[in-house]
Design a protein around this motif. Structure first.
Motif, short mmCIF file in Angstrom:
data_model
loop_
_atom_site.label_atom_id
_atom_site.label_comp_id
_atom_site.label_asym_id
_atom_site.label_seq_id
_atom_site.Cartn_x
_atom_site.Cartn_y
_atom_site.Cartn_z
N VAL A 205 -17.59 -11.31 47.94
CA VAL A 205 -18.86 -10.59 47.78
C VAL A 205 -19.04 -10.11 46.35
O VAL A 205 -20.17 -10.02 45.84
CB VAL A 205 -18.92 -9.40 48.77
N ALA A 206 -17.94 -9.81 45.66
CA ALA A 206 -18.02 -9.31 44.29
C ALA A 206 -18.70 -10.30 43.35
O ALA A 206 -19.24 -9.91 42.31
CB ALA A 206 -16.62 -9.00 43.77
N ALA A 207 -18.72 -11.59 43.72
CA ALA A 207 -19.36 -12.60 42.86
C ALA A 207 -20.88 -12.44 42.81
O ALA A 207 -21.53 -12.98 41.91
CB ALA A 207 -19.01 -14.00 43.36
N MET A 208 -21.44 -11.68 43.75
CA MET A 208 -22.89 -11.51 43.78
C MET A 208 -23.40 -10.82 42.53
O MET A 208 -24.48 -11.14 42.02
CB MET A 208 -23.30 -10.71 45.02
N SER A 209 -22.63 -9.87 42.00
CA SER A 209 -23.10 -9.14 40.81
C SER A 209 -23.19 -10.06 39.60
O SER A 209 -24.13 -9.98 38.81
CB SER A 209 -22.16 -7.96 40.52
N ASN A 210 -22.20 -10.95 39.45
CA ASN A 210 -22.23 -11.88 38.32
C ASN A 210 -23.42 -12.84 38.42
O ASN A 210 -24.09 -13.13 37.42
CB ASN A 210 -20.93 -12.68 38.26
N THR A 211 -23.69 -13.32 39.64
CA THR A 211 -24.83 -14.23 39.84
C THR A 211 -26.15 -13.54 39.55
O THR A 211 -27.05 -14.10 38.91
CB THR A 211 -24.82 -14.78 41.28
N ALA A 212 -26.28 -12.29 40.03
CA ALA A 212 -27.51 -11.54 39.80
C ALA A 212 -27.74 -11.30 38.31
O ALA A 212 -28.87 -11.43 37.80
CB ALA A 212 -27.46 -10.21 40.55
N TRP A 213 -26.67 -10.96 37.58
CA TRP A 213 -26.81 -10.70 36.15
C TRP A 213 -27.17 -11.98 35.40
O TRP A 213 -28.05 -11.96 34.53
CB TRP A 213 -25.52 -10.11 35.59
N SER A 214 -26.50 -13.07 35.70
CA SER A 214 -26.79 -14.32 34.99
C SER A 214 -28.21 -14.81 35.26
O SER A 214 -28.84 -15.43 34.40
CB SER A 214 -25.78 -15.40 35.42
N THR A 215 -28.74 -14.48 36.45
CA THR A 215 -30.11 -14.87 36.77
C THR A 215 -31.13 -14.07 35.97
O THR A 215 -32.04 -14.63 35.36
CB THR A 215 -30.38 -14.67 38.28
N THR A 216 -30.98 -12.77 35.97
CA THR A 216 -31.98 -11.90 35.32
C THR A 216 -31.86 -11.87 33.81
O THR A 216 -32.77 -11.38 33.14
CB THR A 216 -31.86 -10.47 35.86
N SER A 217 -30.76 -12.36 33.25
CA SER A 217 -30.59 -12.34 31.80
C SER A 217 -31.17 -13.58 31.12
O SER A 217 -31.05 -13.73 29.91
CB SER A 217 -29.11 -12.20 31.44
N GLU A 218 -31.77 -14.47 31.90
CA GLU A 218 -32.40 -15.66 31.33
C GLU A 218 -33.59 -15.25 30.46
O GLU A 218 -34.51 -14.56 30.92
CB GLU A 218 -32.87 -16.60 32.43
N PHE A 219 -33.60 -15.70 29.20
CA PHE A 219 -34.67 -15.30 28.27
C PHE A 219 -36.03 -15.78 28.73
O PHE A 219 -37.05 -15.09 28.59
CB PHE A 219 -34.36 -15.86 26.88
N VAL A 220 -36.06 -16.98 29.35
CA VAL A 220 -37.35 -17.56 29.74
C VAL A 220 -38.04 -16.72 30.81
O VAL A 220 -39.27 -16.76 30.95
CB VAL A 220 -37.13 -19.01 30.23
N LEU A 221 -37.29 -15.92 31.57
CA LEU A 221 -37.90 -15.09 32.61
C LEU A 221 -38.81 -14.01 32.03
O LEU A 221 -39.66 -13.48 32.74
CB LEU A 221 -36.81 -14.43 33.47
N THR A 222 -38.64 -13.70 30.77
CA THR A 222 -39.51 -12.71 30.13
C THR A 222 -40.96 -13.16 30.16
O THR A 222 -41.88 -12.33 30.11
CB THR A 222 -39.07 -12.48 28.67
N ALA A 223 -41.18 -14.46 30.25
CA ALA A 223 -42.55 -14.97 30.28
C ALA A 223 -43.29 -14.52 31.53
O ALA A 223 -44.52 -14.37 31.51
CB ALA A 223 -42.54 -16.50 30.22
#
Length: 420
Positions: free
Chosen positions: A42-60
Motif C-alpha cells: 500500500v505504501a507504493a500509492m504515495s509514490n505513484t500519486a506524487w509522480s502523477t501530480t508532478s508532471e509539468f504538462v498537467l499545469t496546462a
C-alpha cells in the motif's frame, strides 16, 4: 488476469453504488494492494500519486480551465455568438448555423463540452426562439455543437489522454483540427437542412454591423491564434501556451472593463474546483493502472487478443462499442482514465496509431456528452430552455450526432484526416 477482472468489477460496483469516481479508483487500489501484499504494498500509492501530480504538462489543465472561466464569466463568449450571428444570420437558418460555428470557436478556448453548452446556450437558445425557431432545433443546435470543444484544440480530454498514454499533446492538438473543422461544416449543413423550409432570416447586415461583428469576435480569435499558433510555431509548449491563454483572457477582459473583483474570485474558485476534481480522478486512475499492472491484466489481455488472430478492425469495432456503452453512464474524463490502462496496450499491439486513435475516441466520446442518462450537455441545454422537454432536446440533437458518426467512419477509411 482473472484477479485484474475482479478488481475491475469491484471498481464498477463502487461507481454504480454512487461512490465518486476518484474515490472508487483509489479505494479499489487500496483494497487490491493490501490483498496482494499487505501494508508494505500500500505504501507504493504515495509514490505513484506524487509522480502523477508532478508532471509539468498537467499545469496546462488548470490554466486552460481558468482561461475558459474568465471568457465565460466576463461575457466574451456571448459577444462571440452575437458576432457570428450577425455574419451568418442573413442566410436561411442562419442563427442555427451561427450557433454551431460559435460552439466550435468557443470550444477552441474552452476545451470542454459542458462549458460550451452553458455559455452559448444561454444566449443562442433565447435568440433562436424569439425568431421563430422550434425548440427542438434551437436546443439541438447547441447540444449538437457543444462536443466540438472536445475535438478542436485545446481539448482537455485530449490532454488527459496524452498524459495517461504518454502521447505528445502537441501532436494530438494538431490531429484534431481537420476532423473538428469537417464536423463543424457537416453540422452547419445539417442544421441548415433542418430549417430550410421555415425560411427564417435575419435582417441584412450593413457595413456598420460588419465592423461591429469583427470588433466583438476579434478578442476570441486573437486568443485562439496566440494559444494554438504558439504551439504549432514551436514557440511554446502546450503548458506555456495555456499560460498565454489564461493571461490573455485576463488582459482582454481588463481592457474591455469587465474584469471585476467578483468575477475574478468566481473564476478562480470555479477553476480550482474543476481542476481539483480532474486531478483527483487522474491520481485515482494512475493508482488503479498501477494495480492492474501488478496483476498483468493489460499485458495478458493484449496477448490473448493478438493470439486470437481475428481482424484488428473487429477488435477496434468492439472497443468503440464498449466506449459508446460506457458513455451512456460515465463522463468522458472518467472513461478515458479508467479504460486507457487496460485498452491502450492492445491498441498499440494491433498497430493502431495512438494519435489517430485519440481523435477517433474523441469523436465517439462526443456522443457520450449527449447520450442519456448521463449526457451532461443535454441537461445543461435544457436548463437554458426550461419549458423544453428532454425528449425534444434529444430529438433535435440526434441528426447532428450522425455527423460525428460519419466523421468517425471517415477517419477509419482515411486516417490521414487526423495524422496528415
Amino acid at each position: 488476469m482473472f484477479l485484474g477482472f475482479i478488481f475491475l468489477g469491484v471498481l464498477l460496483l463502487l461507481i454504480l453504488l454512487g461512490v465518486p469516481v476518484a474515490f472508487s479508483l483509489a479505494g479499489t487500489t487500496l483494497l487490491g494492494l493490501f490483498y496482494m501484499g499487505g501494508w508494505g504494498a500500500v505504501a507504493a500509492m504515495s509514490n505513484t500519486a506524487w509522480s502523477t501530480t508532478s508532471e509539468f504538462v498537467l499545469t496546462a489543465i488548470p490554466l486552460f480551465i481558468l482561461m475558459s472561466e474568465i471568457i465565460g464569466a466576463t461575457g466574451i463568449g456571448r459577444d462571440l455568438f452575437i458576432a457570428v450571428e450577425r455574419f451568418l444570420g442573413r442566410i436561411s437558418g442562419g442563427q442555427a448555423v451561427a450557433t454551431v460555428v460559435a460552439c466550435a470557436i468557443f470550444g477552441a478556448v474552452s476545451g470542454t463540452a459542458v462549458g460550451v453548452a452553458a455559455v452559448i446556450g444561454g444566449v443562442a437558445i433565447p435568440e433562436m426562439l424569439s425568431r421563430g425557431y422550434s425548440r427542438r432545433i434551437a436546443t439541438g443546435a447547441v447540444a449538437g455543437g457543444s462536443p466540438l470543444g472536445m475535438i478542436i484544440p485545446p481539448s482537455l480530454p485530449l490532454i488527459i489522454y496524452g498524459v495517461v498514454t504518454e502521447t505528445p499533446i502537441a501532436d494530438l492538438f494538431l490531429a484534431g483540427i481537420v476532423p473538428g473543422v469537417i464536423i463543424t461544416v457537416l453540422c452547419c449543413v445539417c442544421v441548415s437542412f433542418m430549417v430550410r423550409r421555415s425560411d427564417i432570416r435575419s435582417d441584412p447586415m450593413d457595413t456598420a454591423s460588419a465592423f461591429e461583428s469583427i470588433k466583438l469576435s476579434m478578442p476570441v480569435v486573437l486568443l485562439i491564434v496566440l494559444v494554438i499558433g504558439s504551439i504549432y510555431a514551436g514557440i511554446a509548449t502546450p503548458t506555456e501556451a495555456a499560460a498565454v491563454g489564461a493571461v490573455g483572457a485576463f488582459v482582454i477582459a481588463g481592457i474591455q472593463g469587465r474584469l471585476t473583483w467578483q468575477r475574478i474570485v468566481s473564476s478562480l474558485y470555479a477553476s480550482a474546483r474543476i481542476s481539483a476534481m480532474l486531478l483527483f480522478v487522474l491520481v485515482g486512475a494512475m493508482l488503479f493502472g498501477y494495480l492492474l499492472g501488478i496483476t498483468r491484466m493489460p499485458q495478458e489481455l493484449t496477448a490473448l487478443v493478438v493470439e486470437l488472430e481475428v481482424s484488428r478492425w473487429l477488435v477496434f469495432a468492439l472497443i468503440m462499442l464498449a466506449f459508446f456503452i460506457l458513455g451512456m453512464f460515465l463522463e468522458v474524463t472518467s472513461i478515458i482514465l479508467i479504460t486507457m490502462p487496460v485498452i491502450f496496450p492492445t491498441v498499440v499491439a494491433l498497430h493502431f496509431d495512438p494519435v489517430w486513435f485519440a481523435i477517433v475516441l474523441m469523436a465517439n466520446m462526443s456522443l457520450a456528452v449527449v447520450t442519456p442518462p448521463v449526457g451532461l450537455c443535454l441537461y445543461v441545454v435544457k436548463s437554458c430552455a426550461p419549458e423544453t422537454s428532454l425528449r425534444d432536446v434529444i430529438l433535435g440533437t440526434a441528426p447532428l450526432m450522425m455527423m460525428y458518426v460519419l466523421v468517425l467512419i471517415a477517419l477509419c477509411f482515411f486516417p490521414g484526416l487526423a495524422i496528415y
